[in-house]
Design an enzyme around this catalytic site. Sequence first.
Site, PDB file in Angstrom:
ATOM      1  CD  GLU A 240       4.302   8.606 -12.964  1.00  0.00           C
ATOM      2  OE1 GLU A 240       4.828   8.524 -14.093  1.00  0.00           O
ATOM      3  OE2 GLU A 240       3.192   8.154 -12.697  1.00  0.00           O
TER       4      GLU A 240
ATOM      5  CD  GLU B   2      -0.198  10.336 -12.291  1.00  0.00           C
ATOM      6  OE1 GLU B   2       0.025   9.273 -12.928  1.00  0.00           O
ATOM      7  OE2 GLU B   2       0.324  11.420 -12.561  1.00  0.00           O
TER       8      GLU B   2
END
Length: 535
Positions: A198, A340
Amino acid sequence: MVRPKALGGALTALATVAAGVFIATAVSTTPASAAGTGTGYLHTNGSQIVDSTGATVRLTGINWFGMETDNKTFHGLWSSNPWRGQLDTMARLGYNTLRVPYSNDALKPGATATGINDFVNPDLVGLSPLQILDKVINYAGSKGMRIILDRHRPTSAGQSPLWYTSTVSEATWINDWKMLAQRYAGNPTVIGADLHNEPHAEGTNPAATGACWGCGDTARDWRLAAERAGNAILGVQPNWLIFVEGVSCPSGGLSNVWDNDPSNDEDCGWWGGNLSKAGQFPVRLNVANRLVYSPHEYATSVYRQTWFDAPDYPANMPAIWDKYFGYLYKQNIAPIMMGEFGSTLADPKDRVWLEKLMAYTGTGVTGMSFTYWSWNPNSGDTGGIALDDWTNINTTKQAILQPYLIAPSGGGPTGGPTGGPTGGPTGGPTTPPPGACTATYRQVNAWQGGFQGEVTVKNTGTAAVNPWSVTWSWPSGVTLGSGWNATVTQSGTTVTAAAPSHAPSLAAGASVTVGFTANGTASAPATVKLNGAGC
């Protein structure tokens, strides 16, 4: 884990949805395909992931986090369900890949794993985080599962916008990746590296300090950093896939900040979820057919993005996904593996979102790959597939994912602690003559109300037993908790351990060890039989 665009600080934890929560056996585990995870190392072909024979493979996996936290190892090892039992359930439900988040702290010499139930997992006592990872990789490989390693955080303290911090340099990041690539070289269970979790925006334009895509600043351009790390890894292990996440805002600056800078109103997405510039500025690797783009995608339980309240929701979502990452797959540029995605499903919008997202990925082996967040029930933003006992599952979530899951099949290339060799004749089950087997029992542990043991059966005959099945009896009141190295079930006082699909044959002279936990007074198995013949 996740954070949305331009959102700082902790998010409010939401309770796991209670509706539809039942025991694991209530869910059908019929996979959508029997293709499994293929043979040998994987590579890419356009928008598809293929195995060493060229067969298309779809990764339908799950995240099991904890190695990135202060515990430095998988969460849930404190529960009454042994680590092998948890992997058994994941594979049985159809998750063929395990994404393993870690922090660089867990890789340091002298790193200590904590939060382990010594009674349930005595084989992990005293092991380092990497040694525990070794065992999980070996056992997952023996079940035909694949492993993706995810550099989730530089330290266990938290995530970072960039791939380096003031205390963890880019050189450390790359050198640790090279170490892992060398450690698992020659082991096709481990298929690749999710380089950094991320990357996201920080600061405001024109003085942005966060991860950008295509801006050309070597200190902030995530695309260039991914090339440096990916090529360094491929120099050590050219067979690995390189998984590259997106950013949040391509400029690297926070969006929707009231500073009269129009560039701050750029279109941003989830942390790691925005690959809109990857078509214009692709990641360039020195080894062809190794790049997989890996966006993240979440629902309102993480953050209520504006698109969730659009008048045409959820019909608006496919176009949003197309813009952020789907075009790469649809234009045959590269495979997509959603690293995810998840939700508590507490908001009705989220169930619609998950159903729509799964349909968007496509069905069968040619659909987009994914690893769901998460197995862990202790994910505050999303909850898990496992319930709080780390044994039973949330059937509402599982039922939505189930049609898209492709269960692992075939033997893992690394073997592992299963003990039962493969091979032998094919056809119907073979029965050894009476006395053509021996059985030994070892009580591993005992505690108030339960115990753990291992039954080892040796085929002393002259022919392989295929498929093998071991049975034994327990006194009334003793019940099975979990089992591993076989499919272990109980009916009345009889326990049956059936051969796993990846190791159906027990060769002459070979042994298999079936592990279990049980409830009740510690009792040695009685009347042990191999395919119906007493040992």
